[in-house]
Design an enzyme around this catalytic site. Structure first.
Site, mmCIF file in Angstrom:
data_model
loop_
_atom_site.group_PDB
_atom_site.id
_atom_site.type_symbol
_atom_site.label_atom_id
_atom_site.label_comp_id
_atom_site.label_asym_id
_atom_site.label_seq_id
_atom_site.Cartn_x
_atom_site.Cartn_y
_atom_site.Cartn_z
ATOM 1 N N TYR A 161 0.876 -1.177 0.000
ATOM 2 C CA TYR A 161 0.000 0.000 0.000
ATOM 3 C C TYR A 161 0.903 1.214 0.000
ATOM 4 C CZ TYR A 161 -3.779 2.983 2.062
ATOM 5 O OH TYR A 161 -4.722 3.936 2.341
ATOM 6 N N GLY A 167 7.283 13.521 3.208
ATOM 7 C CA GLY A 167 6.736 14.764 3.740
ATOM 8 C C GLY A 167 5.277 14.688 4.151
ATOM 9 N N SER A 219 -11.253 15.199 -1.928
ATOM 10 C CA SER A 219 -12.144 14.147 -2.406
ATOM 11 C C SER A 219 -12.157 14.022 -3.923
ATOM 12 C CB SER A 219 -13.567 14.410 -1.900
ATOM 13 O OG SER A 219 -13.954 15.715 -2.289
ATOM 14 N N ARG A 284 -8.114 -1.687 9.875
ATOM 15 C CA ARG A 284 -7.809 -1.308 11.267
ATOM 16 C C ARG A 284 -8.166 -2.397 12.271
ATOM 17 N NH1 ARG A 284 -8.825 5.072 10.403
ATOM 18 N NH2 ARG A 284 -6.681 5.425 9.719
ATOM 19 N N ARG A 309 10.017 -17.125 39.025
ATOM 20 C CA ARG A 309 11.064 -16.329 39.665
ATOM 21 C C ARG A 309 10.729 -16.106 41.138
ATOM 22 N NH1 ARG A 309 16.240 -13.962 38.592
ATOM 23 N NH2 ARG A 309 16.461 -12.248 40.073
ATOM 24 N N GLU A 404 -0.946 2.802 10.209
ATOM 25 C CA GLU A 404 -2.387 2.657 10.012
ATOM 26 C C GLU A 404 -3.156 3.754 10.730
ATOM 27 O OE1 GLU A 404 -3.232 -1.193 7.884
ATOM 28 O OE2 GLU A 404 -4.690 0.171 8.733
#
Lengths: 424, 254
Positions: A161, A167, A219, A284, A309, A404
């Site tokens: 992707y 920048g 858009s 996501r 431990r 993401e």
């Protein structure tokens, strides 16, 4: 009792501990007693339990033993990816008509959590495939899907992707890569950065600006393309050395007069921004699942250590300071799991899940870091050392708050969604 | 020859689980504990599926005796490549008392009913370690048996078998129909692939009761008590070989 898989014991992770987690508890409950429908269920169906078992077994037996070696060398874990591909554990999102399994988002999240438990570097390399494929799955024409998704199921190929630039990361609308229409082609110039699978991909989903007018709204100004990685002019940069998930291949990619046929435009010129963003609602939840898998691993490793431990005359798990740490880690893991499951379930119901997906990703990313850090703390001096598994988890966890959609961007999205609901 | 193979698969407590004895010492804790297919049964299923892939046999039928959850174990066998399953329902007290004698009677009855050419079993189950079911089944059917198999090859209507025995490896040739039990090195069981798990849903599992096969489940054994092995005592370190010999003499060991 015969010791069957000695790698299991060396890995030092005992399956028994995981019995208490939400997902496994439902896996153990009898599948034969159908509870009266309360309209809400935490139960996995039989097939989901089997998928989960397969992924869990694969992670324990194939990924965990080799993960530290790949982490140290940074070598791309192609042998593991190939095995996972052969078992059908990757490319789950590809619809059945194109040779995939058309799994629901929920099912792929179940698998993703289990693989991430093994190693999030391996899992990210695999997940980048889903991210690259998603724009094609949601916006591709039949011909484009056949050509670019079909090949992923015929051979173990990778894709990527390609949106982020040196920048512009969070500010996707600020990307500068230009695509200019010339006859039946688009000529692309620009630089992309931090592209996962950049050096291994067979093709990229590329977002580039097609409308040079700065006043043009986001858009309409961008276009999504499918680019074959061997196109002349595609220059793959060096493999970047990162803090964690080191076996995952991350690179800068330069596009110099790369020609893309107009057949490779997704939907139409100007439709790119929405496609690029739309992919995230589907990707996501698995990323949140990955972070949860890492957190569960950290919790299990810390728990096992705390029960062995000894200090001040007893195992450290019996000291409240440590048991309280473990309790809070457990709380976070359970909640992260519930969050990604809801986000995945929502998108499977056919609803827009942006609110839940962002909550899941933000929360899981944050707790993965907290839980991994706490795990190192519980291991004490040993935790800081590379002979023990938890320092790798802490290094691997950081990126979950960045890629993401950063933790901060997620909060912007959640606030917007939340306030948007409150207005109605 | 029917070309049909019966594979027995047992649902046991997963090998990685730490076993706990019940407080009343009547058995081990099984509630809420992870169960899976007995590892030797996995090897048996893998061998059966391999034989089918080589086209030496025609059908693999997975069989399990137990409660409702045994169907999960059969599904795993189906996902590995078995064609159909048979679930012999045994639950409650009957299940607690279910042992090799009863299972071998069931398998023998099924072998006749299904006209099986071969019965493939794991050499033993990891919960009771009995190592009896294969042998008893063969005896009940008056069939040859090849136990502890580490290599199996079909040759016409005979089976060439390599057995792992105390002295090494034994090569035998037995007639079919026969019972073969799988040992560890026979093969490496495959992962069920995701597509196969999905396909397995469509495969049939028939259910029946032991009574349908005319099998009496009465046990000849009664479990009196189950307890943990004695706690391992701490050892001690010695400085020299002389010390070691001295201590061993003291303890009456030499």
């Amino acid at each position: 009792m015969l010791i069957f898989h000695t790698q299991m014991l060396r890995a030092g992770v005992r399956c028994g501990i995981r019995l208490q987690s939400s997902a496994t508890a439902s896996a153990i409950a009898s599948s034969s007693s159908p509870a009266p429908s309360l309209g809400f269920s935490f139960e996995l169906n039989d097939q989901q339990k089997e998928f989960q078992q397969l992924a869990r077994k694969f992670a324990r037996e194939e990924i965990i033993p080799v993960a530290p070696t790949y982490d140290k060398s940074g070598e791309y874990p192609f042998p593991i990816i190939k095995k996972a591909w052969e078992l059908g554990l990757i490319n789950g999102h590809i619809p059945q008509e194109y040779g995939g399994m058309g799994l629901s988002s929920f099912d792929t999240c179940l698998i993703t959590e289990e693989l991430a438990y093994g190693c999030t570097g391996v899992q990210t390399a695999i997940e980048a495939n889903s991210l690259g494929q998603m724009p094609v799955i949601i916006a591709g024409s039949d011909a484009q899907k056949k050509k670019y998704l079909g090949r992923m199921t015929e051979e173990p190929l990778m894709c990527a992707y390609c949106v982020t630039e040196p920048g512009a990361g969070s500010d996707v609308a600020g990307i500068k890569t230009r695509a200019v229409k010339m006859g039946d082609e688009y000529v692309v110039n620009g630089q992309k950065m931090w592209i996962t699978n950049g050096g291994k991909a067979n093709w990229y989903f590329l977002l580039a600006r097609t409308n040079p007018d700065p006043k043009c709204p986001a858009s309409k100004a961008f276009t999504g393309f499918i680019v074959d990685a061997d196109s002349p002019g595609v220059q793959v940069g060096r493999k970047e050395m990162n803090m964690g998930q080191r076996c995952s291949d991350t690179r800068g990619i330069t596009f110099e007069d790369v020609r893309i046929p107009k057949e490779n435009v997704l939907i139409a010129e100007g439709a790119g921004f929405k496609i690029a963003m739309g992919a995230f609602d589907n990707t996501r939840p698995p990323v949140a699942a990955g972070a949860t898998g890492l957190a569960q691993r950290a919790l299990d490793e810390a728990t096992n250590y705390a029960m062995e431990r000894k200090t001040f005359g007893k195992v450290i798990a019996e000291h409240q300071a440590v048991s309280f740490l473990l309790a809070e880690m457990a709380m976070k893991v359970e909640l992260a799991r519930l969050a990604y499951q809801r986000a995945a379930w929502e998108v499977d119901q056919g609803r827009k899940n942006t609110y839940y997906a962002s909550i899941a990703k933000a929360f899981a990313g944050d707790i993965a870091n907290q839980v991994a850090s706490d795990a190192v703390q519980i291991f004490g001096g040993n935790g800081f050392n590379s002979e023990y598994p938890v320092e790798k988890l802490m290094r691997d966890a950081k990126i979950y708050q960045i890629y993401e959609g950063t933790a901060q961007i997620q909060r912007l999205i959640i606030a917007r969604e939340h306030l948007g609901r409150s207005k109605k | 020859m029917s070309g049909r193979v019966l594979v027995g698969v047992k649902r046991v407590i997963d090998y990685a689980v730490k076993i706990r004895v019940k407080p009343d010492n009547t058995g081990v804790v099984t509630d809420g504990v992870k169960h899976s297919m007995n590892p030797f049964c996995e090897i048996a299923v893998e061998e059966a599926v391999k034989l089918k892939e080589k086209k030496l046999i025609k059908e693999v039928v997975a069989v399990s005796c137990g409660p409702q959850q045994s169907q999960e174990t059969i599904r795993t066998a189906l996902a590995m490549g078995a064609d159909r399953g048979i679930h012999v329902e045994v639950s409650g007290k009957d299940y607690e008392n279910l042992g090799p004698l009863q299972v071998s009677k069931i398998l023998a009855a099924l072998a006749k009913k299904e006209d099986a050419q071969l019965i493939l079993l794991g050499k033993q189950a990891i919960d009771d370690d009995c190592n009896q079911t294969g042998q008893m089944t063969a005896a009940l059917l008056d069939w040859p048996q090849g136990t502890f198999a580490s290599e199996v090859s079909l040759e016409g209507d005979k089976i060439n078998l390599v057995r792992e025995i105390d002295g090494g490896l034994e090569h035998i040739k037995i007639n079919t129909p026969a019972v073969v039990t799988a040992d560890l090195r026979l093969n490496t069981p495959r992962y069920a692939t995701l597509p196969n798990i999905m396909k397995a849903k469509k495969k049939k599992i028939a259910t029946m009761k032991p009574a349908d096969l005319g099998v009496d489940l009465t046990s000849r054994l009664e479990v009196l008590k189950v307890e943990e092995p004695p706690q391992r005592q701490a050892g001690m370190k010695v400085e020299t070989v002389e010390d070691l010999v001295g201590k061993l003499k003291e303890a009456g060991r030499i």
